[in-house]
Design a protein around this motif. Sequence first.
Motif, short mmCIF file in Angstrom:
data_model
loop_
_atom_site.label_atom_id
_atom_site.label_comp_id
_atom_site.label_asym_id
_atom_site.label_seq_id
_atom_site.Cartn_x
_atom_site.Cartn_y
_atom_site.Cartn_z
N ILE A 10 3.65 57.38 86.15
CA ILE A 10 3.71 56.32 85.48
C ILE A 10 4.16 56.86 83.84
N LEU A 11 3.01 58.02 83.43
CA LEU A 11 3.14 58.27 82.12
C LEU A 11 4.47 59.22 82.11
N SER A 12 5.09 59.76 83.00
CA SER A 12 6.32 60.71 83.21
C SER A 12 7.41 59.73 83.01
N THR A 13 7.19 58.64 83.70
CA THR A 13 8.46 57.58 83.65
C THR A 13 8.32 56.98 82.18
N THR A 59 -8.14 50.73 94.21
CA THR A 59 -8.98 50.36 93.34
C THR A 59 -9.35 51.53 92.44
N ALA A 60 -8.74 52.60 92.51
CA ALA A 60 -8.93 54.15 91.81
C ALA A 60 -7.32 54.47 91.95
N ILE A 61 -6.61 54.54 90.69
CA ILE A 61 -5.32 55.14 90.44
C ILE A 61 -5.69 56.86 90.53
N PRO A 62 -4.87 57.37 91.64
CA PRO A 62 -4.96 59.03 91.78
C PRO A 62 -4.22 59.38 90.46
N ARG A 63 -4.52 60.88 90.13
CA ARG A 63 -4.00 61.44 89.19
C ARG A 63 -2.38 61.56 89.39
N THR A 64 -2.14 61.70 90.72
CA THR A 64 -0.36 61.68 90.83
C THR A 64 0.25 60.46 90.29
N VAL A 65 -0.23 59.30 90.68
CA VAL A 65 0.09 58.05 90.27
C VAL A 65 0.29 57.94 88.59
N GLU A 123 -4.05 39.26 73.96
CA GLU A 123 -5.18 40.08 73.59
C GLU A 123 -6.44 39.37 73.86
N SER A 124 -6.36 38.12 74.38
CA SER A 124 -7.54 37.34 74.63
C SER A 124 -8.64 37.87 75.61
N PRO A 125 -9.93 38.05 75.78
CA PRO A 125 -10.49 38.60 76.62
C PRO A 125 -10.20 37.97 78.17
N SER A 126 -9.75 36.80 78.28
CA SER A 126 -9.34 36.36 79.61
C SER A 126 -8.23 36.75 80.30
N ASN A 127 -7.60 37.88 79.60
CA ASN A 127 -6.22 38.49 80.03
C ASN A 127 -6.48 39.70 79.99
N GLN A 128 -7.45 40.41 79.34
CA GLN A 128 -7.56 41.84 79.26
C GLN A 128 -7.89 42.34 80.89
N PRO A 129 -7.32 43.58 81.23
CA PRO A 129 -7.53 44.11 82.53
C PRO A 129 -9.14 44.21 82.62
N GLY A 130 -9.71 44.01 83.88
CA GLY A 130 -11.14 44.27 84.43
C GLY A 130 -11.55 45.67 84.41
N SER A 131 -10.48 46.34 84.71
CA SER A 131 -10.68 47.79 84.94
C SER A 131 -9.62 48.66 84.57
N ALA A 132 -9.97 50.06 84.66
CA ALA A 132 -8.83 50.87 84.19
C ALA A 132 -7.86 50.74 85.23
N SER A 133 -8.15 50.66 86.71
CA SER A 133 -7.03 50.71 87.53
C SER A 133 -6.29 49.30 87.57
N GLU A 134 -6.72 48.09 87.20
CA GLU A 134 -6.00 47.20 86.93
C GLU A 134 -4.94 47.34 85.66
N ALA A 135 -5.35 48.00 84.74
CA ALA A 135 -4.38 48.38 83.57
C ALA A 135 -3.34 49.17 84.23
N TRP A 136 -3.85 50.28 84.74
CA TRP A 136 -2.67 51.23 85.33
C TRP A 136 -1.84 50.41 86.42
N SER A 137 -2.33 49.34 87.13
CA SER A 137 -1.58 48.68 87.99
C SER A 137 -0.64 48.03 87.56
N ARG A 138 -1.05 47.27 86.23
CA ARG A 138 -0.13 46.30 85.49
C ARG A 138 1.25 47.12 84.93
N SER A 182 5.42 66.51 93.03
CA SER A 182 4.42 67.17 93.89
C SER A 182 3.19 66.21 94.17
N SER A 183 2.56 66.25 95.08
CA SER A 183 1.45 65.21 95.46
C SER A 183 0.14 65.85 95.16
#
Length: 195
Positions: free
Chosen positions: A107-110, A97-103, A62-77, A2-3
Motif C-alpha cells: 500500500i505505502l509503496s503504491t 482483521t490484521a493487515i500484514p506488513r507485506t500488505v 471526519e465525523s466519528p460515525s465515519n471514522q475507521p473503527g480499527s487500524a485494519s479498517e483504515a488500511w482496508s479502505r 517479496s512476501s
Amino acid sequence: MSSNTDGSSAEGLDALQYWVFSFPQLEEIEILGLEQLDDLEVSCKILQVSDEILSNQTSVDESPSNQPGSASEAWSRIHRRLVSMDLVDVSENDALTAIPRTVQYQILSTLLCRAVSNECDKQSEYVQRIVGMTDRPDVQHEIMRIIQQNQQGRDGESCGGEGEENTGNNSALLNESVLNESAEFEFECDNGDKE
C-alpha cells in the motif's frame, strides 16, 4: 514483491514509514517503530495522506460515525481505493482483521509511486519532500530503490500502474538530486524526464 518482511522489505517499510510520516498529517508524531502502523490514530492519518495523494475529490468524512473503527479498517479502505483505481490487484486483504506488513508495504509503496507520478497533482511537492530528506540518505536511497523496483513492476507496468508515458520515470531525477547535493532541482511535469 517479496512476501517476507526481513531484508529489503523490512528496510523498505522502515523507509516508507519515514516518508509517510513526513506528511503534515503525521509530522507531529515521533517515529517509534513499525508497530505504529497498527495504531488507529496513525492509520487514520495515513488514510488522510492517501486521500491527498490520490486526489480524492470526496474528502474523508471526519465525523466519528465515519471514522475507521480499527487500524485494519483504515488500511482496508486505502487498499480498496487503490484497487478501485487499478493501482493494485484485488486480493483477500480487505477481509483481514490484521493487515500484514507485506500488505502495508504494498500500500505505502503504491502511494509513493503515485505521489511521484505525473498522475499526481502535487508531484513536484512530493518529489521535493523526498529530495529534502538530506538528514536520512539511507531513506532516500531506499525510496529510490522502491520506485525503481515498482517502475519495472508487475507485467512491465511502471510505477503507478498506468504506463510510463502517463506516470513518468522520476527515479533518475531523485537519484541525481540525492547523490549530487549541488544539483539544481529541475522538474518536467509533462514527461517526468530530466536531461
